[in-house]
Write a protein that holds these residues in place. Sequence first.
Motif, PDB file in Angstrom:
ATOM      1  N   THR A 277      -3.558   1.536  -1.494  1.00 57.59           N
ATOM      2  CA  THR A 277      -2.713   2.436  -2.279  1.00 57.59           C
ATOM      3  C   THR A 277      -2.799   3.838  -1.716  1.00 57.59           C
ATOM      4  O   THR A 277      -3.853   4.288  -1.262  1.00 57.59           O
ATOM      5  CB  THR A 277      -3.109   2.448  -3.771  1.00 57.59           C
ATOM      6  OG1 THR A 277      -4.296   3.239  -3.959  1.00 57.59           O
ATOM      7  CG2 THR A 277      -3.347   1.047  -4.295  1.00 57.59           C
ATOM      8  N   ASN A 278      -1.674   4.542  -1.721  1.00 53.05           N
ATOM      9  CA  ASN A 278      -1.606   5.895  -1.176  1.00 53.05           C
ATOM     10  C   ASN A 278      -0.942   6.844  -2.158  1.00 53.05           C
ATOM     11  O   ASN A 278       0.070   6.519  -2.773  1.00 53.05           O
ATOM     12  CB  ASN A 278      -0.791   5.899   0.122  1.00 53.05           C
ATOM     13  CG  ASN A 278      -0.602   7.314   0.648  1.00 53.05           C
ATOM     14  OD1 ASN A 278      -1.506   7.891   1.247  1.00 53.05           O
ATOM     15  ND2 ASN A 278       0.574   7.907   0.407  1.00 53.05           N
ATOM     16  N   LEU A 300       0.818  -2.939   0.510  1.00 59.38           N
ATOM     17  CA  LEU A 300       0.745  -1.485   0.635  1.00 59.38           C
ATOM     18  C   LEU A 300       1.568  -0.849  -0.479  1.00 59.38           C
ATOM     19  O   LEU A 300       2.759  -1.123  -0.610  1.00 59.38           O
ATOM     20  CB  LEU A 300       1.260  -1.048   2.001  1.00 59.38           C
ATOM     21  CG  LEU A 300       1.287   0.458   2.292  1.00 59.38           C
ATOM     22  CD1 LEU A 300      -0.095   1.077   2.132  1.00 59.38           C
ATOM     23  CD2 LEU A 300       1.844   0.717   3.694  1.00 59.38           C
ATOM     24  N   PHE A 301       0.913   0.006  -1.288  1.00 60.40           N
ATOM     25  CA  PHE A 301       1.549   0.660  -2.424  1.00 60.40           C
ATOM     26  C   PHE A 301       1.635   2.169  -2.196  1.00 60.40           C
ATOM     27  O   PHE A 301       0.702   2.900  -2.508  1.00 60.40           O
ATOM     28  CB  PHE A 301       0.748   0.417  -3.711  1.00 60.40           C
ATOM     29  CG  PHE A 301       0.823  -0.973  -4.260  1.00 60.40           C
ATOM     30  CD1 PHE A 301       1.709  -1.299  -5.275  1.00 60.40           C
ATOM     31  CD2 PHE A 301      -0.020  -1.962  -3.775  1.00 60.40           C
ATOM     32  CE1 PHE A 301       1.761  -2.577  -5.798  1.00 60.40           C
ATOM     33  CE2 PHE A 301       0.020  -3.248  -4.282  1.00 60.40           C
ATOM     34  CZ  PHE A 301       0.918  -3.557  -5.299  1.00 60.40           C
ATOM     35  N   PRO A 302       2.742   2.682  -1.641  1.00 58.52           N
ATOM     36  CA  PRO A 302       2.940   4.138  -1.617  1.00 58.52           C
ATOM     37  C   PRO A 302       3.241   4.630  -3.036  1.00 58.52           C
ATOM     38  O   PRO A 302       3.999   3.989  -3.780  1.00 58.52           O
ATOM     39  CB  PRO A 302       4.158   4.328  -0.705  1.00 58.52           C
ATOM     40  CG  PRO A 302       4.300   3.024   0.036  1.00 58.52           C
ATOM     41  CD  PRO A 302       3.789   1.982  -0.911  1.00 58.52           C
ATOM     42  N   TYR A 314       5.932   4.392  -7.908  1.00 59.53           N
ATOM     43  CA  TYR A 314       5.326   3.607  -6.836  1.00 59.53           C
ATOM     44  C   TYR A 314       6.430   2.807  -6.161  1.00 59.53           C
ATOM     45  O   TYR A 314       7.470   2.509  -6.762  1.00 59.53           O
ATOM     46  CB  TYR A 314       4.238   2.671  -7.362  1.00 59.53           C
ATOM     47  CG  TYR A 314       4.750   1.387  -7.983  1.00 59.53           C
ATOM     48  CD1 TYR A 314       4.752   0.198  -7.257  1.00 59.53           C
ATOM     49  CD2 TYR A 314       5.247   1.364  -9.291  1.00 59.53           C
ATOM     50  CE1 TYR A 314       5.226  -0.988  -7.820  1.00 59.53           C
ATOM     51  CE2 TYR A 314       5.719   0.194  -9.856  1.00 59.53           C
ATOM     52  CZ  TYR A 314       5.712  -0.984  -9.120  1.00 59.53           C
ATOM     53  OH  TYR A 314       6.187  -2.145  -9.673  1.00 59.53           O
ATOM     54  N   LEU A 315       6.203   2.475  -4.889  1.00 59.80           N
ATOM     55  CA  LEU A 315       7.166   1.674  -4.147  1.00 59.80           C
ATOM     56  C   LEU A 315       6.680   0.235  -4.089  1.00 59.80           C
ATOM     57  O   LEU A 315       5.536  -0.032  -3.684  1.00 59.80           O
ATOM     58  CB  LEU A 315       7.333   2.232  -2.725  1.00 59.80           C
ATOM     59  CG  LEU A 315       8.327   1.503  -1.827  1.00 59.80           C
ATOM     60  CD1 LEU A 315       9.740   1.627  -2.388  1.00 59.80           C
ATOM     61  CD2 LEU A 315       8.274   2.047  -0.394  1.00 59.80           C
ATOM     62  N   ASP A 316       7.532  -0.681  -4.505  1.00 58.56           N
ATOM     63  CA  ASP A 316       7.207  -2.107  -4.441  1.00 58.56           C
ATOM     64  C   ASP A 316       6.826  -2.463  -3.005  1.00 58.56           C
ATOM     65  O   ASP A 316       7.566  -2.154  -2.064  1.00 58.56           O
ATOM     66  CB  ASP A 316       8.438  -2.912  -4.876  1.00 58.56           C
ATOM     67  CG  ASP A 316       8.147  -4.397  -5.020  1.00 58.56           C
ATOM     68  OD1 ASP A 316       7.365  -4.940  -4.213  1.00 58.56           O
ATOM     69  OD2 ASP A 316       8.720  -5.027  -5.928  1.00 58.56           O
ATOM     70  N   PRO A 317       5.675  -3.123  -2.818  1.00 60.77           N
ATOM     71  CA  PRO A 317       5.260  -3.478  -1.459  1.00 60.77           C
ATOM     72  C   PRO A 317       6.305  -4.271  -0.680  1.00 60.77           C
ATOM     73  O   PRO A 317       6.351  -4.190   0.551  1.00 60.77           O
ATOM     74  CB  PRO A 317       3.992  -4.309  -1.685  1.00 60.77           C
ATOM     75  CG  PRO A 317       3.450  -3.819  -2.983  1.00 60.77           C
ATOM     76  CD  PRO A 317       4.655  -3.498  -3.816  1.00 60.77           C
ATOM     77  N   GLU A 318       7.155  -5.020  -1.391  1.00 62.30           N
ATOM     78  CA  GLU A 318       8.201  -5.798  -0.722  1.00 62.30           C
ATOM     79  C   GLU A 318       9.232  -4.901  -0.048  1.00 62.30           C
ATOM     80  O   GLU A 318       9.980  -5.354   0.825  1.00 62.30           O
ATOM     81  CB  GLU A 318       8.887  -6.727  -1.728  1.00 62.30           C
ATOM     82  CG  GLU A 318       7.974  -7.772  -2.335  1.00 62.30           C
ATOM     83  CD  GLU A 318       7.438  -8.742  -1.292  1.00 62.30           C
ATOM     84  OE1 GLU A 318       8.197  -9.092  -0.359  1.00 62.30           O
ATOM     85  OE2 GLU A 318       6.258  -9.135  -1.397  1.00 62.30           O
ATOM     86  N   LEU A 319       9.296  -3.636  -0.461  1.00 60.79           N
ATOM     87  CA  LEU A 319      10.291  -2.708   0.085  1.00 60.79           C
ATOM     88  C   LEU A 319       9.720  -1.748   1.116  1.00 60.79           C
ATOM     89  O   LEU A 319      10.451  -0.919   1.672  1.00 60.79           O
ATOM     90  CB  LEU A 319      10.931  -1.906  -1.055  1.00 60.79           C
ATOM     91  CG  LEU A 319      11.650  -2.700  -2.146  1.00 60.79           C
ATOM     92  CD1 LEU A 319      12.135  -1.771  -3.241  1.00 60.79           C
ATOM     93  CD2 LEU A 319      12.810  -3.477  -1.544  1.00 60.79           C
ATOM     94  N   VAL A 320       8.414  -1.829   1.364  1.00 60.44           N
ATOM     95  CA  VAL A 320       7.771  -0.848   2.235  1.00 60.44           C
ATOM     96  C   VAL A 320       8.333  -0.895   3.656  1.00 60.44           C
ATOM     97  O   VAL A 320       8.598   0.142   4.267  1.00 60.44           O
ATOM     98  CB  VAL A 320       6.243  -1.061   2.245  1.00 60.44           C
ATOM     99  CG1 VAL A 320       5.590  -0.254   3.369  1.00 60.44           C
ATOM    100  CG2 VAL A 320       5.648  -0.640   0.909  1.00 60.44           C
TER     101      VAL A 320
END
Length: 515
Positions: A277-278, A300-302, A314-320
């Motif tokens: 997470t960031n 990965l969770f921005p 937060y950004l869904d990891p599927e969209l990173v």
Amino acid sequence: MPRQPDPLARPLDHLAELAGSAGHGERPALVLRERTLNHNQLRQRVAVLAGWLAQMVPEKGARVASWAAKGELTCILPLAAARAGLVHVPVNPLLKRAQAAHILADSGAKLLIGTGSRLASLEPGDLPAGCAALGEGEALAAADAAALALGPSQADPADLAAILYTSGSTGKPKGVMLSHANMWLGAVSVADYLGLAADDVTLAVLPLSFDYGQNQLLSTWYAGGCVVPLDFLFPKDVAKACAKHGVTTLAAVPPLWVQLTEIDWPEEARAPLRRLTNSGGALTVDLVRSLRGMFPQAQLFPMYGLTEAFRSTYLDPELVDSHATSMGKAIPFAEILVMDDAGNVAADNEEGELVHCGPLVAQGYWQDPVRTAERFKPAPSASTYGGIAVWSGDRVRRDADGLLYFAGRRDAMIKSAGNRISPQEIEDAAIATGLAAEAVALGVADARLGQAVHLVVRGIEDEAARAELPRLLQRELPNFMQPQHIHWRNAMPLNPNGKIDRTALQVELDKEFAQ
């Protein structure tokens, strides 16, 4: 100010009871250097420390400060103070005496518990009147000797639970007031969208004086998981701890991620990781690629947040991979609006100010109604929550799919290595040395720090005396506030109003240090 009630909110100290009631009491909860506490033992330690605190500071709502590295005290005090009806004020252990003294005086702390060396650095007058100071070992021993265990509190979730001090664009750090509900719902929200579970192990590398750092504890314990607090000297220490403890969750800020991608990670350190997470700054596309390449099995969770509202998106990891520069969408319990300069909801792809509504919004700034009124205002009419919202000062845009993108800040804050830094605090320290007649602190883009602190100074021309300035600043300011570069000027540029032209200086430095 009216608050937004939420039926899911509970007293913060109830976090200590959850794992036991869910059948996870024997699972590890806190890995200390000398021993590991399971959740039942954590609950007992919270109860004992709370009983002693209530005896030491019987006044409900009084402030109790901590100034120490990560350990048993700093990890359980947030819950113990809440159970005792007190307000916890964590002081960043990186701060120097002057900054700690300001926080103690501003909060009106009645008790300070800290590391012996930090307490020894305090000078006469640094402690507020009536404030006692105890070493952390002394405090824990006294709590054990008193053996006055307190059961779960019946606190109103709207009651104040903590004051977290954060730098503003001007002046000294200001205290953000967080209620039991703010912190409880923050834990519930993060545990939910990260998918934390009872078999998770979180490596707590972030300072516990920050909301992001404290939530490492609270969200993990809400899920029944285990926390391993770590104060590290080198990035390789993080990888070693991940391997040793089977860490599944690692939170960091961009400058630390850069360092972590530059070292070798053994397979036993990488394999257990489930999520990264960031927050505290945006990830670059290159950094996202590096992290995805090194930890392909980890989500990965921005994330984006501000202390005044804990966390917003937060950004869904599927969209990173496809939307690496996006801030994502609102976290649970948050409502995020983008408002244009006319006070209307901005259209898709139109820049506006990020406004956070809902029960995660803090209670304002401690004893500072003027600055509270500037940032905490009635929610826009478009809000479904209503009540008070926090106007972030950050400029963002929302695309047609509802994903948010950062555009810039409205104020002069410097964000370096994940820290929010007040330019005025650095400038005041420089002028106080007597070597600077005028000083301007600016943030300049830096690949490793996000922004590096640059200090432009007009002062004496004696080279030997000029060489003293860095040494004096090192004594007065914490390391993360130290200027990376000091630029001496015979004269400062002025704007048409006769004030120092900060914009001209910023343009000059940006051009000179362009990457």
